[in-house]
Design a protein around this motif. Structure first.
Motif, PDB file in Angstrom:
ATOM      1  N   HIS A   3      -1.007   7.737   3.136  1.00  7.13           N
ATOM      2  CA  HIS A   3      -2.445   7.706   2.909  1.00  7.13           C
ATOM      3  C   HIS A   3      -3.122   8.849   3.666  1.00  7.13           C
ATOM      4  N   GLU A  44       0.794  -1.231   0.000  1.00  8.45           N
ATOM      5  CA  GLU A  44       0.000   0.000   0.000  1.00  8.45           C
ATOM      6  C   GLU A  44       0.828   1.283   0.000  1.00  8.45           C
ATOM      7  N   HIS A  71      -1.348  -0.085   7.570  1.00  5.36           N
ATOM      8  CA  HIS A  71      -1.130  -0.261   6.137  1.00  5.36           C
ATOM      9  C   HIS A  71      -0.005  -1.260   5.884  1.00  5.36           C
TER      10      HIS A  71
END
Length: 266
Positions: free
Chosen positions: A72, A27, A46
């Motif tokens: 993120h 990710e 993540h």
């Protein structure tokens, strides 16, 4: 195998009991490189590989950051210790990361710029004064050498005056000019507020920030992470003592700022 080849193939030991492995996409592989290492969970939840984590954190350092934050939206900050472990940093990478962390933090905390006369880094001890004396140039030139922190040229004008510019042509504070001339904001979810500028200087550290016009009136500074009210410029905890998140402030709209706050570090 070359050292570069080894570095490009950093991979987790799938039997490492100190890591949590998952069968998910990497990710942090924003460039879709497709690193082959097993995926392990960061403290934020993540999944990463050591190469994608190294790449992301290196990018943060190159951008001048001194904190490691997940890539993120609205995610958490990681400690350097976690990054060092999960990125499997090599000795060379560890040295680079730690040196860059120190340099970035020093520039943020201590207000450091290069003197235009000698190009040596100089620390400004009085953050309210643009006129800075360079001790190196003073010795070399055998005279007091001052330069302007704003326009990065040798100082012209009185060294005893404190103002928002020196006498060099074109020396203006672009941030103050933006605060003075920016348009007014129309909040979508906070009704009855008029006359509020679209740009504010964080009352804690001076970072210029904008509100996206949606949701509540409070905002978290991207630099110092302190939450404050965009309308009255009080800290959120103080503002909410007399109003609500989606209501106009009891003290009204704070006027346009005419100076940039400077954070004091103790």
């Amino acid at each position: 195998m070359s050292q570069q080849g080894k570095k490009n193939k950093k991979t987790y030991n799938p039997w490492d009991p100190t890591m949590t492995f998952v069968d998910r996409e990497d990710e942090l592989d924003f460039e879709c490189i497709g690193y082959t290492s097993p995926r392990a969970l960061m403290s934020c939840g993540h999944a990463v590989t050591p190469m994608s984590l190294t790449s992301w954190c290196r990018r943060l350092l190159e951008e001048g950051q001194y904190k490691f934050v997940c890539g993120h939206p609205n995610c958490k900050e990681w400690s350097y210790e976690e990054v060092r472990k999960m990125a499997l940093l090599t000795p060379e990478e560890t040295k680079y990361f730690e040196n860059q962390l120190f340099e970035n933090a020093a520039k943020s905390y201590m207000d450091v710029k290069c003197c235009p006369g000698c190009n040596y880094e100089t620390v400004r001890t009085n953050c309210g004064n643009l006129c800075v004396k360079c001790t190196v140039c003073t010795v070399v030139k055998k005279r007091d050498f001052h330069f302007c922190w704003q326009c990065q040229k040798e100082w012209t004008g009185s060294v005893r005056s404190v103002s928002d510019h020196c006498d060099n042509r074109g020396c203006t504070n672009e941030q103050l000019e933006l605060l003075r001339t920016c348009k007014e904001i129309t909040f979508q979810d906070v009704k009855g507020v008029t006359g509020c500028p679209t740009v504010r200087a964080c009352p804690t550290c001076g970072e210029l920030v904008e509100h996206n016009t949606t949701k509540c009136k409070n905002i978290v500074c991207s630099q110092c992470k302190v939450e404050f009210c965009f309308i009255c410029l009080k800290l959120t905890t103080e503002c909410l003592q007399t109003s609500r998140h989606f209501q106009p402030c009891s003290s009204g709209v704070a006027p346009r700022q005419t100076s940039i706050p400077v954070r004091s570090w103790h």
